[in-house]
Motif scaffolding. Structure first.
Motif, PDB file in Angstrom:
ATOM      1  N   LYS A 195       0.837  -1.206   0.000  1.00 17.28           N
ATOM      2  CA  LYS A 195       0.000   0.000   0.000  1.00 17.28           C
ATOM      3  C   LYS A 195       0.874   1.259   0.000  1.00 17.28           C
ATOM      4  CE  LYS A 195      -3.891   2.079   2.516  1.00 17.28           C
ATOM      5  NZ  LYS A 195      -3.311   3.351   2.986  1.00 17.28           N
ATOM      6  N   LEU A 196       1.898   1.270   0.856  1.00 16.59           N
ATOM      7  CA  LEU A 196       2.790   2.431   0.921  1.00 16.59           C
ATOM      8  C   LEU A 196       3.542   2.615  -0.384  1.00 16.59           C
ATOM      9  CD1 LEU A 196       4.327   2.227   4.517  1.00 16.59           C
ATOM     10  CD2 LEU A 196       2.466   3.677   3.700  1.00 16.59           C
ATOM     11  N   THR A 197       4.000   1.495  -0.962  1.00 13.35           N
ATOM     12  CA  THR A 197       4.726   1.568  -2.234  1.00 13.35           C
ATOM     13  C   THR A 197       3.831   2.118  -3.334  1.00 13.35           C
ATOM     14  OG1 THR A 197       6.120  -0.297  -1.580  1.00 13.35           O
ATOM     15  CG2 THR A 197       6.046   0.248  -3.924  1.00 13.35           C
ATOM     16  N   GLY A 198       2.584   1.693  -3.348  1.00 16.08           N
ATOM     17  CA  GLY A 198       1.647   2.167  -4.357  1.00 16.08           C
ATOM     18  C   GLY A 198       1.302   3.630  -4.199  1.00 16.08           C
ATOM     19  N   GLU A 199       1.096   4.067  -2.967  1.00 15.87           N
ATOM     20  CA  GLU A 199       0.735   5.462  -2.725  1.00 15.87           C
ATOM     21  C   GLU A 199       1.928   6.389  -2.897  1.00 15.87           C
ATOM     22  OE1 GLU A 199      -0.989   5.389   1.156  1.00 15.87           O
ATOM     23  OE2 GLU A 199      -2.991   4.883   0.405  1.00 15.87           O
ATOM     24  N   GLY A 200       3.118   5.880  -2.597  1.00 15.66           N
ATOM     25  CA  GLY A 200       4.324   6.693  -2.758  1.00 15.66           C
ATOM     26  C   GLY A 200       4.714   7.489  -1.536  1.00 15.66           C
ATOM     27  N   TYR A 201       3.955   7.406  -0.454  1.00 15.75           N
ATOM     28  CA  TYR A 201       4.268   8.142   0.766  1.00 15.75           C
ATOM     29  C   TYR A 201       3.415   7.589   1.899  1.00 15.75           C
ATOM     30  CZ  TYR A 201      -0.117  10.480  -0.370  1.00 15.75           C
ATOM     31  OH  TYR A 201      -1.433  10.734  -0.677  1.00 15.75           O
ATOM     32  N   ILE A 202       3.744   8.016   3.120  1.00 17.12           N
ATOM     33  CA  ILE A 202       2.906   7.719   4.279  1.00 17.12           C
ATOM     34  C   ILE A 202       2.494   9.052   4.894  1.00 17.12           C
ATOM     35  CG2 ILE A 202       4.967   7.404   5.727  1.00 17.12           C
ATOM     36  CD1 ILE A 202       3.286   5.426   7.410  1.00 17.12           C
ATOM     37  N   LYS A 203       1.243   9.188   5.250  1.00 16.24           N
ATOM     38  CA  LYS A 203       0.710  10.478   5.683  1.00 16.24           C
ATOM     39  C   LYS A 203       0.344  10.460   7.159  1.00 16.24           C
ATOM     40  CE  LYS A 203      -2.819  13.886   4.372  1.00 16.24           C
ATOM     41  NZ  LYS A 203      -3.359  14.127   5.717  1.00 16.24           N
ATOM     42  N   THR A 204       0.610  11.579   7.822  1.00 11.36           N
ATOM     43  CA  THR A 204       0.134  11.778   9.191  1.00 11.36           C
ATOM     44  C   THR A 204      -0.221  13.255   9.361  1.00 11.36           C
ATOM     45  OG1 THR A 204       0.600  11.356  11.535  1.00 11.36           O
ATOM     46  CG2 THR A 204       2.424  12.203  10.220  1.00 11.36           C
ATOM     47  N   SER A 205      -1.296  13.527  10.113  1.00 11.89           N
ATOM     48  CA  SER A 205      -1.780  14.896  10.283  1.00 11.89           C
ATOM     49  C   SER A 205      -2.082  15.152  11.752  1.00 11.89           C
ATOM     50  CB  SER A 205      -3.040  15.112   9.437  1.00 11.89           C
ATOM     51  OG  SER A 205      -3.474  16.456   9.517  1.00 11.89           O
ATOM     52  N   HIS A 206      -1.628  16.308  12.237  1.00 20.51           N
ATOM     53  CA  HIS A 206      -1.783  16.636  13.657  1.00 20.51           C
ATOM     54  C   HIS A 206      -2.208  18.093  13.823  1.00 20.51           C
ATOM     55  CE1 HIS A 206      -0.024  12.741  14.656  1.00 20.51           C
ATOM     56  NE2 HIS A 206       0.795  12.972  13.646  1.00 20.51           N
ATOM     57  N   CYS A 207      -3.284  18.435  13.124  1.00 19.35           N
ATOM     58  CA  CYS A 207      -3.858  19.775  13.197  1.00 19.35           C
ATOM     59  C   CYS A 207      -5.013  19.794  14.201  1.00 19.35           C
ATOM     60  CB  CYS A 207      -4.335  20.220  11.817  1.00 19.35           C
ATOM     61  SG  CYS A 207      -3.000  20.294  10.598  1.00 19.35           S
ATOM     62  N   THR A 208      -5.549  20.974  14.448  1.00 17.85           N
ATOM     63  CA  THR A 208      -6.575  21.155  15.489  1.00 17.85           C
ATOM     64  C   THR A 208      -7.769  20.228  15.302  1.00 17.85           C
ATOM     65  OG1 THR A 208      -5.915  23.480  15.688  1.00 17.85           O
ATOM     66  CG2 THR A 208      -8.048  22.871  16.604  1.00 17.85           C
ATOM     67  N   SER A 209      -8.188  20.025  14.074  1.00 14.81           N
ATOM     68  CA  SER A 209      -9.382  19.214  13.807  1.00 14.81           C
ATOM     69  C   SER A 209      -9.095  17.709  13.767  1.00 14.81           C
ATOM     70  CB  SER A 209     -10.006  19.647  12.477  1.00 14.81           C
ATOM     71  OG  SER A 209      -9.063  19.497  11.422  1.00 14.81           O
ATOM     72  N   ASP A 210      -7.843  17.296  13.930  1.00 15.17           N
ATOM     73  CA  ASP A 210      -7.486  15.878  13.858  1.00 15.17           C
ATOM     74  C   ASP A 210      -7.697  15.176  15.194  1.00 15.17           C
ATOM     75  OD1 ASP A 210      -6.679  15.940  11.153  1.00 15.17           O
ATOM     76  OD2 ASP A 210      -4.752  16.818  11.731  1.00 15.17           O
ATOM     77  N   ASP A 211      -7.684  13.852  15.142  1.00 19.68           N
ATOM     78  CA  ASP A 211      -7.872  13.056  16.362  1.00 19.68           C
ATOM     79  C   ASP A 211      -6.724  13.227  17.345  1.00 19.68           C
ATOM     80  OD1 ASP A 211     -10.240  12.083  15.369  1.00 19.68           O
ATOM     81  OD2 ASP A 211      -9.339  10.268  14.513  1.00 19.68           O
ATOM     82  N   ASN A 212      -5.519  13.472  16.830  1.00 19.43           N
ATOM     83  CA  ASN A 212      -4.339  13.571  17.681  1.00 19.43           C
ATOM     84  C   ASN A 212      -3.593  14.863  17.370  1.00 19.43           C
ATOM     85  OD1 ASN A 212      -2.452  12.868  19.570  1.00 19.43           O
ATOM     86  ND2 ASN A 212      -1.590  11.149  18.423  1.00 19.43           N
ATOM     87  N   PRO A 213      -4.196  16.024  17.707  1.00 19.18           N
ATOM     88  CA  PRO A 213      -3.553  17.301  17.371  1.00 19.18           C
ATOM     89  C   PRO A 213      -2.289  17.538  18.187  1.00 19.18           C
ATOM     90  CG  PRO A 213      -5.460  17.679  18.767  1.00 19.18           C
ATOM     91  CD  PRO A 213      -5.461  16.214  18.428  1.00 19.18           C
ATOM     92  N   LEU A 214      -1.307  18.166  17.550  1.00 21.32           N
ATOM     93  CA  LEU A 214      -0.057  18.467  18.246  1.00 21.32           C
ATOM     94  C   LEU A 214      -0.252  19.630  19.206  1.00 21.32           C
ATOM     95  CD1 LEU A 214       3.511  18.452  16.923  1.00 21.32           C
ATOM     96  CD2 LEU A 214       2.694  20.587  17.923  1.00 21.32           C
TER      97      LEU A 214
END
Length: 321
Positions: A265-284
């Motif tokens: 899946k990672l090879t096909g997508e070409g990257y791995i994504k993570t998001s940590h903004c206010t509206s995310d489940d795990n905001p920084l």
């Protein structure tokens, strides 16, 4: 709440092409060093082609220990150690002194910026401002580029209020564990990071340390910070790590199959994504947490020879504050 800013992060490409990245759009691309394997001028040209292909208006780069010709004093020293070799022969393979810097200067029109050690400030096209500390230096007794003696240490003068730290190597204790069973990260770098607490610290160098971790700092930092005492591991989260992707002799067939599908899946997508903004489940939580990303691309496993780059969403301060 700041401006949502997307970072595309990679490291340790060693002059090789990385497929499936043309479709990735980011506000800032970051390359954490080792653009080459042998510091040959053609390898730098290939790496600049790669960087130009990335769809980001700003592309920030630090050198790594393999990029010896960027460390001009070391390059001069190495050439002087071989008086029997003609300068023109050196230049055919490695370029002349300062030629790599000239290549990067020409690439600035395409948004590529080779960062020297220190603090840098940028205004981004998305309306955010970005404060960066960068350093190519790593501890080693070998004679690679930008090495310093582990015994003497190095002064990483990271100011408080920095948003992003870009180094070639990791801090001690964070994604720096090698296949030889040693931690190779820099303790002085960890001390500076623990005091400055940037939102993001990205690096490479230790290929087997690939992964990401959202670290929560303890409220009070010791005078000599360590990953044992100053990180609240119960409130920290591992986003991803290689052991979740590469097979182990202890894996059941079901787990091995799950890992294989994840790698595909990672090879096909070409990257791995993570998001940590206010509206995310795990905001920084700015000031209390740092997202660490080891983005080393070249893998050490036949099973996963090209590790995925990272696509990271974080909120940065607005440029008009």
């Amino acid at each position: 709440m700041g401006v949502k800013t997307r970072f595309f992060i990679l490291s340790d490409t060693h002059g090789e092409d990385i497929p499936n990245i043309q479709h990735v759009r980011a506000d800032v691309a970051i390359h954490c060093g080792d653009l080459t394997e042998g510091s040959k001028i053609e390898e730098f040209k290939n790496s600049l082609k790669l960087l130009r292909r990335i769809d980001a208006p700003l592309k920030l780069v630090v050198a790594g220990n393999h990029d010896i010709t960027v460390d001009v004093p070391l390059f001069r020293k190495k050439v002087a150690e071989h008086p029997d070799v003609q300068q023109e022969d050196v230049e055919k393979v490695y370029g002349g002194f300062g030629d790599v810097h000239r290549l990067f200067k020409e690439a600035r029109g395409d948004g590529v910026v080779l960062l020297e050690e220190g603090m840098h400030r940028f205004e981004l096209s998305n309306g955010a401002k970005l404060t960066v500390y960068s350093s190519p230096f790593t501890p080693s007794l070998r004679d690679g580029g930008f090495h310093y003696s582990p015994e003497k240490g190095h002064d990483f003068s990271i100011e408080k209020g920095v948003d992003v730290v870009i180094t070639h190597g990791p801090p001690r204790g964070i994604m720096d564990f090698t296949v030889y069973g040693r931690r190779e990260g820099c303790p002085e770098l960890l001390c500076s990071i623990a005091r400055a607490r940037p939102k993001l610290h990205c690096f490479g160098h230790i290929h087997e340390g690939w992964g990401a971790k959202l670290v929560t700092w303890r409220e009070k930092i010791n005078q000599a910070p360590s990953h044992f005492a100053d990180i609240d591991n119960e409130r920290s989260t591992v986003i991803e790590k290689l052991s979740n992707l590469i097979s182990s002799k202890f894996d059941t067939p079901e787990i091995a199959e799950k890992k294989s599908k994840k790698r595909a899946k990672l090879t096909g997508e070409g990257y791995i994504k993570t998001s940590h903004c206010t509206s995310d489940d795990n905001p920084l939580e700015a000031g209390s947490q740092t997202l660490f990303v080891n983005a080393a691309i070249r893998g050490l496993s036949e099973e996963y020879p090209t590790q995925a780059p990272w696509l990271v969403d974080l909120e940065m301060p607005t440029a008009f504050q």
